[in-house]
Design an enzyme around this catalytic site. Structure first.
Site, PDB file in Angstrom:
ATOM      1  CE  LYS A  32      -3.808  -2.331   2.297  1.00  0.00           C
ATOM      2  NZ  LYS A  32      -4.500  -2.642   3.547  1.00  0.00           N
ATOM      3  CD  GLN A  84      -3.074  -4.345   6.504  1.00  0.00           C
ATOM      4  OE1 GLN A  84      -3.062  -3.359   5.770  1.00  0.00           O
ATOM      5  NE2 GLN A  84      -3.575  -5.494   6.112  1.00  0.00           N
ATOM      6  CG  ASP A 125      -9.695   0.007   4.584  1.00  0.00           C
ATOM      7  OD1 ASP A 125      -9.541  -0.155   3.360  1.00  0.00           O
ATOM      8  OD2 ASP A 125      -8.850  -0.323   5.428  1.00  0.00           O
TER       9      ASP A 125
END
Ligand code: NDP
Length: 281
Positions: free
Chosen positions: A50, A94, A117
């Protein structure tokens, strides 16, 4: 019939290129904060990917790494600080987090307009009311891939295998918003192969290597494989690619299908969040 192979790697590369062109015209760089706790090897690879992809498109990516004993309050305090930092446009955590941490509490702390997200409850509600500015990166990436092979999804029967909050459910909502007739299936579903056989579109997201067999697939169906499971160092999807490709109309490989799209869509979401925050100043 041999299926068309949907090249997620190439499609994601083009998307990142287009994104980089747009970001290049912006006065400041969008900024993404990545929070990671612990030392999970797979997470480390995902975080690194990422960061690298973000830098390539012109998104500044800052990593906040905690050791695996970190207190939940420390992560929450950081998120509060990032929520108030006008130079930060997107925040992600994460997953998975170390077991003693409550992921739901932590994710809920992220301000909605920085939740790139889209894991917060309010983001889920926005998706199901078809009012979301962006949705979770993986299902969004799957939808993008589907649209490269099917111009109008309306009226198609889509079967989603898996009902997790981060893949199966948002995937189903996105397909419903495209006017598909959606069947959501899971580990308690009876007659799964028969149900899948009625699908024009199959999205497999159950984490069961090579579970979906060619007998399950209607000739010409589009099959998207989200699954990634490592067995003896080899990555497998949820679909038995070698046999299903002889029946499906189009199919994604693993690796090189959905995976690269997830990262590209996360970056796209960060750019959208940046634009929204810029325009609301
Ligand atoms: P979860 O484990 O959270 O959910 C799996 C879902 O699959 C559950 O709803 C479960 O049902 C269902 N399921 C499990 N076994 C079966 C079965 N035998 N038949 C039917 N349904 C079943 O996984 P995620 O949703 O997080 O991820 C799914 C897969 O996608 C994993 O392999 C993961 O690694 C991969 N993934 C890939 C990404 C990418 O970028 N390519 C991103 C995210 C995930 P139940 O609810 O009843 O338990």
């Amino acid at each position: 019939m041999t299926a068309r192979i949907i090249d997620g790697k190439e499609i994601a590369k083009k998307l990142r290129y287009e994104l980089a062109q747009k970001i290049d015209k912006e006065p400041v760089h969008p900024r993404l904060a990545v929070i990671w706790a612990g030392d999970n090897e797979a997470s480390q690879i995902y975080v690194r990917n990422k960061q690298k992809a973000a830098q390539e498109v012109g998104i500044d990516c800052e990593l906040f790494h905690f050791d695996k004993e970190v207190a939940e309050s420390d992560i929450i305090a950081l998120i509060h600080r990032l929520n108030h930092d006008q130079l930060v446009h997107g925040i992600i955590v994460q997953l998975p987090l170390p077991e003693h941490l409550n992921s739901k509490n932590i994710l809920e702390t992220i301000q909605a307009d920085k939740d790139v997200d889209a894991f917060k409850m309010v983001m889920t509600g926005a998706l199901w009311q078809n009012r979301a500015s962006w949705t979770s990166a993986t299902p969004e990436g799957v939808l993008y891939l589907l649209k490269t092979v099917i111009s109008d999804l309306s009226g198609m029967h889509a079967v989603v295998i898996g009902r997790s909050d981060i893949v199966g459910k948002p995937m189903s909502g996105l397909l419903l918003n495209e006017d598909c007739t959606v069947t959501i299936t899971h580990s308690k579903t009876k007659n799964l192969p028969e149900i899948v056989k009625t699908a024009d579109i199959v999205v497999a997201a159950c984490g069961q290597p090579k579970m979906v067999k060619k007998e399950w697939i209607k000739a010409g169906a589009v099959v998207i494989d989200v699954g990634i499971t490592k067995v003896d160092g080899v990555l497998y999807g949820d679909v038995d690619f070698e046999e299903v490709k002889n029946v499906a109309g189009a199919i994604t490989p693993v690796p090189g299908g959905v995976g690269p799209m997830t990262v590209a869509m996360l970056l796209k979401n960060t750019y959208t969040a940046y634009l929204k925050q810029k325009n609301s100043l």
